[in-house]
Design a protein around this motif. Structure first.
Motif, short mmCIF file in Angstrom:
data_model
loop_
_atom_site.label_atom_id
_atom_site.label_comp_id
_atom_site.label_asym_id
_atom_site.label_seq_id
_atom_site.Cartn_x
_atom_site.Cartn_y
_atom_site.Cartn_z
N ARG A 1 45.71 57.98 47.87
CA ARG A 1 44.58 57.20 47.34
C ARG A 1 44.56 55.81 47.98
N ASP B 1 43.55 52.56 50.02
CA ASP B 1 42.36 51.77 50.30
C ASP B 1 42.75 50.72 51.35
N PHE C 1 41.83 57.10 49.93
CA PHE C 1 41.06 57.36 48.73
C PHE C 1 39.73 57.97 49.17
#
Ligand SMILES: Nc1ncnc2c1ncn2[C@@H]1O[C@H](COP(=O)(O)OP(=O)(O)O)[C@@H](O)[C@H]1O
Ligand SMILES: [Mg+2]
Length: 464
Positions: free
Chosen positions: A372, A374, A400
């Motif tokens: 996930r 970012d 993500f």
């Protein structure tokens, strides 16, 4: 507009205790939970009748010419079409116009055709050396919500798309993996529970033989254990909507194992409780039948997770690039260390007493995997985490992607989603994030298989 000029007070002020007491029911006892469960079950049936629930069976979508040529079989579209035209016996796909749609079974038949007739230098079929066993991959971290199940499910599907035969074992009694795989699990006898029970029952039998020889009374085998002795793998392995993924499912009753295992271990202190899953995969010859066995684990270092870790060749530990997840993952490694070191110590003490060789747990590869991710927000933190974990960490960070959650009830994850529902660029990027996770895991897997095959060859030469 009418202006009263008075803002009402916030809702948590001026509550009258006497009025509040009137709204309460009598004390809640356990019977009330049973009633709530009965109501929920009725409600569930009602919702299912109104079409809210899936029909219970999942169906895998078909794959288009574009996808087949882009992702599954390395051939140019024009050549692919020509080959189909000249081989009428091959699956021709369904649909009007230029784009045809193929089931995964058909894709595999087409792949087999290209593997025998196509250019020898292309990789049509995935590498799996002969004579070396399947590899077991466990995904674990005692923290929940870090992407264990998503990672495990996507890996199972990408391996299946590559043409590997995959067995998925869900060890989390919440059964998320089981729902993703469309599994039907009536009770604990359809989960991994009976294989633990059988392992213990067999242990008791051999222990009783020793006791009999020493003139001691036998330890009793209760109903569960007696039933477990007749248990066979095919009772718990179910097919899924993926032609080359099978499943051992989970449901809430599997949690019972966490209470039962320590009771058995108390009864017979030398039962190697961590060995049940390894023993099962081995004795049922599942390491020949499949290429990859993927274990999804609960967010705890309980007995099921210990079994999964002991059976694993490859351990993946997903974590998000956040301080808290890094911190708790560090502690997870610490718990792994103390748990397995104490098993080794205990076991080796008794082995030394019995004059047996010592044992040691060993994994082919362990990797922490950032999920996930970012890049805009987490790159610094991820770099620090990477620096501390070093080669204990994959180089690829799983991005993500909203596509994981958007897939819906009937469809789970990127590989089951129909790309036509997304902007093409979004799809390609979303898919790439899981393709790259698979590529990195596959590289580890192939390296291990290759190493195993070399070793098997050297051993064979020594014997000759
Ligand atoms: N790469 C990703 N991008 C976006 N959401 C993700 C990604 N991986 C997992 N998620 C979401 O994070 C949540 C937790 O993931 P899950 O795999 O169930 O974790 P765990 O099994 O560790 O509890 C789920 O809602 C899942 O859809
Ligand atoms: Mg999970």
């Amino acid at each position: 507009m009418v202006q009263t000029g008075k803002t009402p007070p916030p809702p948590y002020l001026n509550i009258d205790p006497a009025e509040a007491a009137k709204k309460l029911s009598d004390g809640i006892n356990t019977a009330r939970f049973a009633k709530a469960a009965t109501f929920a079950a009725k409600g569930r049936d009602d919702l299912a009748r109104r079409g809210y629930a899936p029909d219970g069976r999942k169906h895998l979508r078909k794959f288009s010419t574009w996808e087949v040529c882009r992702y599954l079989i390395p051939v140019a579209t024009a050549h692919f079409r020509r080959v189909l035209k000249t081989h009428e016996d091959l699956p021709q796909g369904t649909g009007d116009g230029g784009t045809k749609w193929f089931t995964l079974d058909e894709v595999m038949r087409l792949r087999a055709h290209f593997a025998t007739e196509g250019v020898a230098t292309r990789e049509y079929r995935p590498y799996r050396p002969k004579g070396v066993p399947a590899k077991v991959l466990a995904v674990a971290n005692f923290k929940g919500g870090v992407g264990k199940t998503s990672t495990a499910a996507h890996l199972a599907m990408s391996a299946a798309l590559d043409g590997y035969r995959v067995l998925v074992i869900d060890l989390d009694s919440q059964g998320s993996m089981t729902s993703i795989m469309g599994g039907q699990v009536a009770d604990e006898w359809m989960t991994a529970f009976p294989l633990l029970a059988k392992h213990y029952a067999l242990h008791l039998q051999s222990e009783n033989a020793v006791r009999a020889a020493a003139g001691q009374p036998p330890l009793p085998l209760d109903e569960t254990l007696t039933e477990a002795l007749t248990f066979e793998a095919r009772q718990v392995i179910q097919p899924t909507h993926w032609p080359n993924i099978d499943l051992i499912g989970a449901q809430l009753n599997l949690y019972w194992a966490e209470f039962q295992v320590p009771v058995w271990r108390m009864q017979s202190g030398n039962w190697p409780l961590w060995d049940a899953l390894t023993g099962f995969l081995d004795s049922e010859r599942l390491l020949d039948e499949y290429d990859i066995i993927i274990l999804d684990t609960p967010p705890a270092l309980g007995y099921l997770t210990i079994n999964a870790l002991a059976a694993a060749d490859i351990l993946l530990v997903p974590l998000g690039a956040s301080f808290l997840e890094f911190d708790s993952t560090g502690r997870f490694f610490d718990m792994l260390y103390s748990t397995f070191a104490s098993i080794e110590d205990g076991e080796n003490a008794s082995r030394r007493r019995d004059g047996l060789p010592e044992m040691r747990f060993e994994w082919d590869a362990v990797r922490a995997l950032i999920t996930r991710f970012d890049a805009a927000q987490q790159t610094d933190l991820a770099n620090v985490i990477q620096a501390y974990f070093g080669d204990f960490m994959t180089t690829y960070r799983q991005d993500f992607t909203a596509m994981v959650g958007q897939a819906g009830e009937q469809v789970s994850g990127i590989y089951e989603a129909d790309y036509r529902g997304f902007n093409r660029d979004t799809y390609v990027r979303g898919r790439e994030t899981f393709d790259r996770t698979w590529a990195e895991v596959k590289e580890i897997l192939l390296g291990i298989w290759w190493r195993d095959a070399q070793m098997a060859e050297t051993d064979a030469q020594k014997e000759a």
